[in-house]
Structures are given as C-alpha cells and as structure tokens.
Motif scaffolding. Structure first.
Motif, PDB file in Angstrom:
ATOM      1  N   LEU A   1      11.740   8.842 -14.692  1.00  0.00           N
ATOM      2  CA  LEU A   1      10.665   7.925 -14.335  1.00  0.00           C
ATOM      3  C   LEU A   1       9.376   8.655 -13.991  1.00  0.00           C
ATOM      4  O   LEU A   1       8.284   8.288 -14.402  1.00  0.00           O
TER       5      LEU A   1
ATOM      6  N   SER B   1       2.420  11.558 -13.567  1.00  0.00           N
ATOM      7  CA  SER B   1       2.323  10.258 -12.898  1.00  0.00           C
ATOM      8  C   SER B   1       1.462  10.415 -11.660  1.00  0.00           C
ATOM      9  O   SER B   1       1.664  11.355 -10.888  1.00  0.00           O
TER      10      SER B   1
ATOM     11  N   VAL C   1       0.644   8.509 -20.931  1.00  0.00           N
ATOM     12  CA  VAL C   1       0.706   7.411 -21.908  1.00  0.00           C
ATOM     13  C   VAL C   1      -0.693   7.180 -22.485  1.00  0.00           C
ATOM     14  O   VAL C   1      -0.880   7.096 -23.706  1.00  0.00           O
TER      15      VAL C   1
ATOM     16  N   GLN D   1       8.168   6.624 -20.241  1.00  0.00           N
ATOM     17  CA  GLN D   1       6.978   5.874 -19.814  1.00  0.00           C
ATOM     18  C   GLN D   1       6.379   5.120 -21.003  1.00  0.00           C
ATOM     19  O   GLN D   1       5.995   3.959 -20.897  1.00  0.00           O
TER      20      GLN D   1
ATOM     21  N   TYR E   1       5.948   1.058 -21.712  1.00  0.00           N
ATOM     22  CA  TYR E   1       4.637   0.507 -22.076  1.00  0.00           C
ATOM     23  C   TYR E   1       4.743  -0.324 -23.350  1.00  0.00           C
ATOM     24  O   TYR E   1       4.227  -1.432 -23.438  1.00  0.00           O
TER      25      TYR E   1
ATOM     26  N   MET F   1       5.071   0.579 -13.111  1.00  0.00           N
ATOM     27  CA  MET F   1       4.479   1.541 -14.034  1.00  0.00           C
ATOM     28  C   MET F   1       3.179   0.956 -14.585  1.00  0.00           C
ATOM     29  O   MET F   1       3.148  -0.208 -14.991  1.00  0.00           O
TER      30      MET F   1
ATOM     31  N   CYS G   1       0.603   6.203 -15.400  1.00  0.00           N
ATOM     32  CA  CYS G   1       1.132   7.154 -16.389  1.00  0.00           C
ATOM     33  C   CYS G   1      -0.015   7.677 -17.253  1.00  0.00           C
ATOM     34  O   CYS G   1      -0.289   7.149 -18.336  1.00  0.00           O
TER      35      CYS G   1
END
Ligand code: HEM
Length: 461
Positions: free
Chosen positions: A55, A338, A366, A62, A66, A84, A363
């Motif tokens: 996580l 993160s 991402v 992640q 998403y 998240m 995140c």
C-alpha cells in the motif's frame, strides 16, 4: 563504512518490513452528507487487506486502485483503512489543503526517531519553523554546499573499484551519507564519523521496526540508541558553535533563532530526509544511464567541457543534460511514493466525502505515469522536461516527487545539487552499460531500492 558493509546492511534491513496497527477510524458512510459521493474501494485479501508495504510503496498496486476505482478510493491493510488519492484534482485538493482539513500523519511511523522534524509540524507552528529554516537554504548557502558536494563526490568516486562489478546502490548510498555528514555535521568528525553514520542509519531504520519495543537486538532499540547518539552529538556541537560560529549549516540554524531542542530535532530529521531519497534517485539515474548510453555520453560531454575547473553552483546549473536525467529519474521512480496525511475534520476530496481521522495517501508516482500528463509514460525520455515539450507543466500536480503545498521539500535545490554533483563525478570518471534485458528489481519496505543492489561494472575513462 565500506561498500560491502553497506550492502550487507541494506539486505538485512529489507527483511524487517514494518507493521503498526493504528486506532480504528470511523466507518466510511454509505450515505454521505451534502450531496457528496461515497468513496469506492476494496478490502484486498481477507484479514491482511493489501499488505501495508504494498500500500505504501507499490506503484503497481496504487495504479491498479486508481484504474479500478478512480482518483479517490479506500482500501485496507492489517486493520488500517487508507484513502488513496491520485490524479490532478484530488491531489491538488489534499496538497493545497485550503481549509486545513489535512494534517501530517507521520507520528505513527516516525516517532520517537524523528520527533518534531519539520514535516511532523503542522499549520502555524510549521509555518514559523519553515520560515526560520529557509535561511539555511539561500543561494549563498547553496553555493557553499555545492563546493562540499562536488569536492567530496569527485574524491569518493576515485575510491570505487574500476573495471570490476560493484553494487551501485550501496555505493551511491554511502556517497550520499558522506555528503550529508559533511554538510549537516561538517567534516572533522575524526573517529566519531563511523559511529555517527551508523547512528544515522539505525535511527532511519528504526522507523521500520515491526515491534515497537526496545527489545535487545531489535531495530527499534538500535534506532532509539542511534537517536540518543545523534542528540548528544548535536547538543555538544551546538554548544561549541554558539561560542565559536563556523561557516556551516549548524551555525546558520543557530543564527536563524531556533532554540537548542528545535535545532536537534530538525537536524536529525534533515539527515534522514536528505540521504535516502538521493540514494534512490542516484541509483535510478545510474540504471537509466546504463541502459541509455547516448544520454550518458551527452552528459559526459557537457561535464568534460569545463576541463579541470572545479564545479561550482553556476557551473552545476549549466549541466542541463544531468538536470533533465535527474528529473526523469524522479518521475519514473518517485523516491517518496506516498505522501501521508490525516483528515482532521469531516471534509471532501474531489466531491467524495472524507470523514475525520482517516489516513490519506497521495500517490505521487501514479500522477507521474498518467497518459493525460505524459507521452509514453513508461519510457525513459528526459527531453520531455525540456522546452518546448515541458510535459511537467501539463498540470501543477503532474510532477511532484518533492511534494507540493506548504510541506514541499525544503531540500529540493540541495537534493538536486547532490544528485547532479554525484552524477557529474561519475560520468567524468567512468562509463558503464547495462544489458537491455536487465530490469531493476525494486524492493519497497519504505523507500524504493534495488533489491539486487544494482550490479554495475564501472569502466575507467
Ligand atoms: C531526491 C531528493 C529528495 C526528494 C525526492 C525529496 C522528497 C520530499 C517530499 C516528497 C517531501 C514532502 C513530503 C510530504 O509532503 O509528505 C519532502 C519534504 C521534506 N524534505 Fe525532501 N526530498 C529530497 C531531498 C531532501 C534533502 C536533501 C533534504 C535536506 C536538506 C530534504 C528535507 C526535507 C524536509 C525538511 C522536508 C519537510 C518540509 C516541510 O514539512 O516543510 N529533502 N521531501
């Protein structure tokens, strides 16, 4: 510490992945107020949820959340519910934090090792401390740190074994520790040096301890002892600087007006924040330069063009190829994957209802891989950061390896100087290639690092 000892330490450290169980937050309501939407999500595996390590760190997980649920989703890890957050709008809402709905949530991970470090302070108190600390990061101060970085880097890489395989990650980690020691402790440590560098690593690793008790032989106890050794060092050093100021970081912190306790707390956080992140990024850059020799050669030509002149801040800023490479390395592998916050009141993110007391994880990695911001996001392509493309300008939240908002990394310039300085020393002295089918195996108990140590043969130029 030599490269071999550092390698052993890294492998041992990776075995002890952290798990701490926080208090249970209020449930996410199925019928949120004020026309807000309920956060979608999934528990992951029964009992375990998504592993905390995954996580916190796994960009793939992640990204999966998403893609499956959108910009805001919840999931579970060993009793911990996390919300998240990724994508432009949702990231912006948390990072800019306009109505102060989010505070830092690092105490549960970082106490007691990084007690009252800058990132652990919030709101007015954080603002006041940050303003004082800025005086240690002025251009004049950065010019001084650049001298240290470039001298130490050029000197240290001459000691690396040439023509035989070495593990590049422990090597760059050791170099970044040396840089941090020179800047934040200031040379002339003598015999104390090894003991203090060990204390620094113990304190940093202590936050990953699975068992939060000072048991003999445990990581937690070593971390607490490491912190005590650093505290003692800084208390003595502060007393000494108060009577005889020097041209160094610590004296600048004293002149900024902090009291002794604050200086000790800030220095211990700074040495942690300033070495692991740069080591991960330097390893990422070494990896991509090894797989993209044309970029390595371009960087080398720029670095060699200055002849034997020492590299100062102005010269370093002209190394545009290495600057682009560092930016792309930070995009492809975000060293802090993160950014953690806690909702301190009922609030919303991008139209989703967020109850008080929830862990929020932004995140950044991402965002660094979304097609809406980046062309072929998986490809190493540093020129995406150069004009006229400037893909990093596609959105304020597209490229945020240093965070955003009030907690944005205060060491952004120093970190960049360290990275460009280290890579400059490397490309001037060595050339290296990596097989095209070699993929770096990232491990992520906390910050990403290559679990195989990143074997590289550096050939002398
Ligand atoms: C590649 C290098 C670096 C990266 C990727 C990096 C990344 C970050 C990130 C993402 C944050 C924000 C965390 C959050 O919002 O939760 C942060 C904050 C911070 N970083 Fe860095 N960092 C780097 C280098 C450094 C260096 C060299 C220093 C030391 C001078 C440093 C000191 C700090 C401090 C003190 C904060 C807290 C700022 C605040 O709360 O106001 N960092 N860093």
């Amino acid at each position: 510490m030599n490269i071999r000892t550092m390698s052993r330490r890294i492998v041992d450290g990776a075995r002890d992945v952290s798990l701490r169980v926080p208090p249970r937050p209020r449930p996410l309501t199925a019928s949120p107020p004020n026309g807000l939407k309920a956060v979608p999500g999934e528990r992951g595996l029964p009992l375990a949820g998504h592993l905390l390590g995954g996580l916190l760190d796994a960009p793939a997980l992640q990204m999966q959340l998403y893609r499956r649920h959108g910009a805001v989703s919840w999931t579970h890890a060993f009793g911990m519910r996390a919300i998240m957050v990724a994508g432009a709008e949702a990231t912006h809402a948390v990072m800019l934090n306009k109505d102060q709905s989010f505070a830092n949530d690092l105490g549960r991970f970082f106490e007691p090792f990084f007690h009252r470090g800058l990132l652990l302070l919030d709101f007015d108190e954080h603002f006041a401390h940050r303003r004082l600390m800025n005086v240690a990061f002025t251009r004049a101060r950065l010019a001084r740190y650049t001298e240290i970085v470039t001298t130490v880097s050029a000197d240290e890489v001459t000691k690396w074994p040439a023509g035989e395989q070495v593990l590049a990650y422990p090597a760059v980690k050791q170099l970044s520790l040396d840089l941090i020691a020179e800047i934040f402790m200031t040379g002339s440590l003598g015999a104390e040096r090894t003991r203090l560098l060990d204390a620094m690593l113990d304190c940093t690793d202590g936050r990953l301890a699975a068992i939060r008790l000072p048991m003999p032989g445990g990581k937690y106890r070593a971390g607490v002892r490491g912190r005590q050794a650093l505290q003692q060092y800084y208390r003595n050093a502060i007393a000494e600087r108060r009577s005889r100021p020097r041209d160094d970081f610590l004296s600048t912190m004293i002149s900024a007006g902090f009291d002794d306790d604050d200086i000790v707390n800030h220095m211990i956080f700074l040495i942690m924040a300033g070495h692991d992140t740069t080591a991960t990024t330097a390893a990422t850059a070494v990896y991509h330069l090894g797989k993209n020799p044309e970029w390595q050669q371009r960087a080398r030509e720029e670095s060699l063009a200055r002849g034997d002149a020492a590299l100062d801040l102005v010269g370093l800023e002209k190394l545009t190829t290495l600057d682009l490479v560092v930016k792309e390395a930070l995009r492809l592998t975000a060293p802090v994957p993160s950014l953690m916050r806690k909702s301190v009141k009922d609030t919303e993110i991008a139209g989703f209802f967020i109850p008080k007391d929830h862990l929020i994880m932004v995140c950044d990695g991402v965002n660094h891989h979304l097609e809406e911001f980046w062309t072929d996001p998986a490809i190493f392509d540093p020129s995406r950061f150069a004009a006229p493309r400037r893909e990093d300008n596609s959105h304020r939240m597209a490229w945020i390896p240093f965070g955003a908002g009030v907690h944005k990394c205060i060491g952004i310039n120093l970190g960049t100087i360290q990275l460009v300085g280290m890579l400059d020393a490397l490309v001037r002295r060595f050339s290296w290639t990596l097989p095209q089918d070699y993929e770096i195996p990232w491990g992520q108990p906390s910050l990403p690092y290559p679990v195989d140590g990143l074997p590289v043969t550096f050939r002398p130029m």
